[in-house]
Scaffold this active site. Structure first.
Site, short mmCIF file in Angstrom:
data_model
loop_
_atom_site.label_atom_id
_atom_site.label_comp_id
_atom_site.label_asym_id
_atom_site.label_seq_id
_atom_site.Cartn_x
_atom_site.Cartn_y
_atom_site.Cartn_z
N GLN A 1 0.90 -1.11 -0.14
CA GLN A 1 -0.02 0.14 0.15
C GLN A 1 0.84 1.27 -0.04
O GLN A 1 2.24 1.19 0.15
CB GLN A 1 -1.03 -0.02 1.17
CG GLN A 1 -0.30 -0.13 2.63
CD GLN A 1 -0.71 -0.43 3.63
OE1 GLN A 1 -2.11 -0.64 3.65
NE2 GLN A 1 -0.17 -0.96 4.89
N HIS B 1 -9.39 4.73 20.27
CA HIS B 1 -8.79 3.45 20.56
C HIS B 1 -9.21 3.33 21.99
O HIS B 1 -9.14 2.15 22.51
CB HIS B 1 -7.29 3.77 20.77
CG HIS B 1 -6.72 3.69 19.22
ND1 HIS B 1 -6.33 4.85 18.59
CD2 HIS B 1 -6.34 2.73 18.51
CE1 HIS B 1 -5.92 4.54 17.25
NE2 HIS B 1 -5.90 3.44 17.30
N ASP C 1 0.13 0.82 13.84
CA ASP C 1 0.48 2.20 14.48
C ASP C 1 1.02 2.13 15.89
O ASP C 1 1.60 3.02 16.31
CB ASP C 1 -0.45 3.31 13.82
CG ASP C 1 -2.03 2.89 14.58
OD1 ASP C 1 -1.95 2.23 15.68
OD2 ASP C 1 -2.87 3.08 13.88
N GLU D 1 0.35 -7.80 11.97
CA GLU D 1 0.08 -6.62 11.17
C GLU D 1 0.62 -7.24 9.65
O GLU D 1 1.83 -7.69 9.63
CB GLU D 1 0.97 -5.26 11.44
CG GLU D 1 0.98 -4.26 10.40
CD GLU D 1 -0.20 -3.67 9.88
OE1 GLU D 1 -0.37 -3.62 9.03
OE2 GLU D 1 -1.13 -3.33 10.74
N ASP E 1 -0.44 -11.98 7.25
CA ASP E 1 -1.80 -11.70 6.92
C ASP E 1 -2.54 -12.51 7.79
O ASP E 1 -2.29 -13.52 8.38
CB ASP E 1 -2.22 -12.40 5.32
CG ASP E 1 -3.49 -12.53 5.33
OD1 ASP E 1 -4.25 -11.51 5.02
OD2 ASP E 1 -4.13 -13.35 5.45
N ALA E 2 -3.56 -11.57 8.64
CA ALA E 2 -3.82 -11.85 9.75
C ALA E 2 -4.99 -13.23 9.60
O ALA E 2 -4.81 -14.29 10.38
CB ALA E 2 -5.02 -10.97 10.36
N ASP F 1 -8.57 -4.77 14.54
CA ASP F 1 -8.42 -2.95 14.14
C ASP F 1 -7.95 -3.10 12.75
O ASP F 1 -6.78 -2.60 12.54
CB ASP F 1 -7.38 -2.28 15.14
CG ASP F 1 -7.42 -0.95 15.00
OD1 ASP F 1 -8.41 -0.26 14.32
OD2 ASP F 1 -6.52 -0.20 15.50
#
Length: 509
Positions: A240, A275, A297, A317, A351-352, A369
């Site tokens: 991305q 959050h 993040d 992540e 990859d989750a 998230d």
């Protein structure tokens, strides 16, 4: 030797043509999202236009050599500049889709004209049976497509990026045309025409080379045009485009914002509202083992680490570049309070969905998230199958909380998340909170079983700025026009309905 030169030209042209197609698909995926839709538009238009180009090339076969070189030069120029032009149309003109359609049709027409002209040139060198000639031609064509298809994602894109990669391929396209002029058809074309075409190649090469040299400045300027605040960091990872912006108000307050593929992920002005609402309702009960899916993040991680009872946090992540930014960028580390340096934290770049399939550990709290489900790539992270894997990773009595988008702007997508979680065997309680940067934003708090969890905060909850027991209870109340939508169906891998719900909703705002 002449025959080999023509087949080599077929090989190069095919590789270049496929790179142009893939570059347009990739650019649309970055800028618009929905890679399946972008691929369908580009490939169908280009294949259609290739047929038109083949027909238009029929009257040019009488002058096959000069026609082929002319087609290559125009294709080199337009193909090389295609990504740059489309990016400019997106950044300044808001005309991306019309320009994409026109570009796909023009490039497809030029690519389609190549093969008939090359077939004539090949037959002039040595006559063959039609089947044998077609076999030789398409063998070179398909091998070129293979090389181009592999070179774009694994070589050009990571090393040069989309703009420079397309420009370099344009230069190669022009070189292929010049090569045939100087080696095979120098005598047939005549000295004057050879000089004229050579000068044209040099001019096109100069344009593409100049664009290559200035592309960095162009990308910086175009990128800044897309954002209201100054861009302080930008990179294009394997997955991305990552952009950080920062601004300072007259009162001296700094607003740092993270964008992924142009979509806002947080604003430092109000990220705690998001959050705190995501993390703390899920920390009720035992929370010694916590799993965070997404959240590279580190801001959700910061909230989790405020609990002394947390013994271990696993954060999964997809993009290592986001993890690196969260760990190293001073703007983010000041916000996440250097959460990644805590010895209790284990980060996984994966990859989750795939990671959950192989996971055998059980967690007391799971936080999901993820980016909004506005593309086929993210839809699987909002599917019944995904939530089934999440449920399998939950310990007895564990809670899961999912960011579920806006119940106001995208109510069908929001309630689709709940339907998908319920189908996976998770009982849920929906609630929403106002986040000024996003609007009214929703969550789905779930537990394994049939009894919905009570919306409350943990007994050992740290001091919060934006959430307390009273506001959390109030957050579960929805106005009548945004309450549960019964006809919304779950989203699955085979039927990613949530993408349709998401896109259809946001088009109205």
């Amino acid at each position: 030797m002449a025959r080999f030169a023509v087949l080599l030209a077929v090989f190069v042209c095919s590789a270049c043509g496929l790179v142009y197609e893939l570059a347009l698909v990739a650019l649309g995926s970055y800028l618009i999202g929905n890679s399946v839709g972008q691929a369908s538009i580009v490939l169908s238009l280009m294949v259609f236009a290739m047929g038109i180009g083949a027909l238009l090339a029929k009257p040019l076969q009488r002058w096959a050599a000069v026609s082929f070189v002319a087609v290559e030069l125009v294709l080199a120029l337009l193909g090389g500049l295609s990504v740059l032009g489309l990016y400019a149309a997106f950044a300044w003109l808001s005309m991306y889709m019309p320009m994409l359609i026109v570009t796909s049709l023009v490039l497809g027409t030029l690519i389609g004209a190549e093969i008939p002209l090359l077939m004539v040139l090949l037959q002039r060198i040595r006559r063959q049976e039609a089947g044998s000639a077609v076999a030789d031609m398409f063998a070179a064509d398909y091998v070129g497509a293979l090389i181009g298809g592999l070179a774009f994602p694994f070589l050009l894109l990571p090393l040069l990026g989309q703009v420079r990669g397309a420009l370099l391929v344009g230069l190669l396209n022009a070189a292929a045309g010049l090569g045939l002029i100087l080696t095979v058809y120098r005598v047939e074309l005549g000295k004057r025409l050879v000089v004229l075409l050579t000068v044209a190649v040099m001019l096109i090469g100069g344009v593409l080379g100049g664009a290559f040299a200035l592309s960095g400045r162009f990308e910086t300027t175009a990128r800044q045009a897309l954002y209201d605040d100054p861009v302080v960091h930008a990179e294009r990872s394997k997955y991305q485009e990552i952009v950080l912006t920062s601004s300072r108000s007259l009162s001296g307050r700094t607003d740092t914002r993270l964008f992924l593929n142009g979509d806002l992920q947080f604003s430092s002005v109000d990220e705690r509202r998001y959050h705190e609402a995501l993390v703390h309702p899920a920390m009720v009960g035992d929370h010694s083992e916590v799993l965070i899916l997404g959240g590279g993040d580190g801001l959700a991680l910061r909230e989790v680490l405020r609990y002394p009872g947390v013994e271990r946090v696993t954060l999964v992540e997809l993009d290592p570049a986001v993890l690196r930014l969260g760990r190293e960028d001073p703007r983010l580390t000041s916000l996440n309070e250097h959460a990644f340096d805590d010895p209790r934290v284990n980060t996984v770049a994966a990859d989750a969905f795939s990671w959950l399939r192989d996971n055998r550990r059980r967690y007391d709290t799971v936080l999901v998230d993820m980016p909004d489900p506005d593309s086929t790539e993210t839809a699987k992270l909002y599917s019944t199958e995904f939530y089934s894997l999440v449920r399998r990773s939950m310990a007895e009595g564990a809670r899961v909380n999912v960011q579920a988008g806006s119940p106001y702007f995208a109510p069908e997508a929001y309630w689709c998340v709940e339907a998908s979680m319920r189908q996976a065997g998770l009982a849920t309680v929906p609630y929403s909170r106002p986040i000024p940067s996003f609007g009214q934003w929703g969550f789905q708090l779930g537990v394994s079983g049939e009894s919905a969890p009570s919306p409350r905060l943990p007994e050992d909850v740290p001091e919060l700025r934006t959430l307390d027991a009273r506001t959390l209870r109030a957050a579960t109340v929805f106005p009548p026009d945004r309450d549960r939508i019964a006809e919304v169906k779950p989203s699955t891998l085979m039927h990613p309905r949530i993408v349709r719900y998401e896109r259809g909703a946001w088009r109205n705002y």
